[in-house]
Design a protein around this motif. Structure first.
Motif, PDB file in Angstrom:
ATOM      1  N   GLN A 164       0.873   4.126  -2.900  1.00 50.95           N
ATOM      2  CA  GLN A 164       0.654   5.550  -2.623  1.00 50.95           C
ATOM      3  C   GLN A 164       1.808   6.398  -3.133  1.00 50.95           C
ATOM      4  OE1 GLN A 164       0.074   5.400   1.611  1.00 50.95           O
ATOM      5  NE2 GLN A 164      -2.145   5.225   1.431  1.00 50.95           N
ATOM      6  N   ARG A 205       1.570   6.626  -6.893  1.00 49.08           N
ATOM      7  CA  ARG A 205       0.503   7.561  -7.263  1.00 49.08           C
ATOM      8  C   ARG A 205       0.984   9.001  -7.171  1.00 49.08           C
ATOM      9  NH1 ARG A 205      -4.393   5.212  -3.746  1.00 49.08           N
ATOM     10  NH2 ARG A 205      -4.948   3.457  -5.070  1.00 49.08           N
ATOM     11  N   GLN A 206       1.666   9.322  -6.080  1.00 49.14           N
ATOM     12  CA  GLN A 206       2.181  10.683  -5.904  1.00 49.14           C
ATOM     13  C   GLN A 206       3.159  11.047  -7.024  1.00 49.14           C
ATOM     14  OE1 GLN A 206       3.906  10.477  -2.018  1.00 49.14           O
ATOM     15  NE2 GLN A 206       1.968  10.822  -0.953  1.00 49.14           N
ATOM     16  N   ARG A 264       0.836  -1.218   0.000  1.00 54.95           N
ATOM     17  CA  ARG A 264       0.000   0.000   0.000  1.00 54.95           C
ATOM     18  C   ARG A 264       0.865   1.260   0.000  1.00 54.95           C
ATOM     19  NH1 ARG A 264      -3.544  -2.764   4.082  1.00 54.95           N
ATOM     20  NH2 ARG A 264      -5.220  -3.635   2.817  1.00 54.95           N
TER      21      ARG A 264
END
Length: 138
Positions: free
Chosen positions: A129, A132-133, A125
């Motif tokens: 994340q 994604r950033q 996870r």
């Protein structure tokens, strides 16, 4: 003479506009391509990690057959692409995740192993994340 100067100046300004417009368009397309490649690599990496986790959760690494080898190859291919395209922080998280995945043992019957599995999922996870950033920033 004055008319020719005005026409020449107008043409030069128009040409500069075309050059800058082309440059901005090319730059935008490069960023979009890079974003798309990061997205594909990240998606492939995440998919391979999840499938490999599920596979290794049920069997030992020494029992790896064609299924584990194929998953490991897909994982390594996506990981190599991430190495080429992503920032160091993202690559470090991918490395940590791969090391963690290779350490997974069957989870049945052991609370320690289940905790290890949940920590691996939490790391996945975090990696997702971070990716994604990075994609959003590019």
């Amino acid at each position: 003479m004055e008319g020719m100067l005005s026409v020449g100046l107008g043409a030069a300004i128009g040409l500069l506009g075309v050059v800058f417009g082309s440059w901005f368009t090319a730059r935008r397309q490069d960023r979009m391509w890079l974003r798309e490649q990061k997205l594909k690599a990240g998606s492939g990496f995440n998919t391979a990690v999840v499938q490999l986790i599920d596979y290794l959760k049920e069997s030992r690494l020494g029992d790896d057959g064609p299924g584990a080898n194929e998953l490991a190859n897909r994982l390594q291919e996506a990981r190599s692409t991430l190495y080429l395209l992503c920032d160091d922080d993202t690559v470090e998280l991918a490395d940590s995740l791969v090391r963690r995945v290779w350490g997974i043992r069957p989870t049945a019957g052991s609370a320690d192993r289940r905790a290890e599995y949940h920590e691996t999922v939490a790391l996945l996870r975090r990696f997702t994340q971070r990716l994604r950033q990075e994609i959003a920033a590019s």
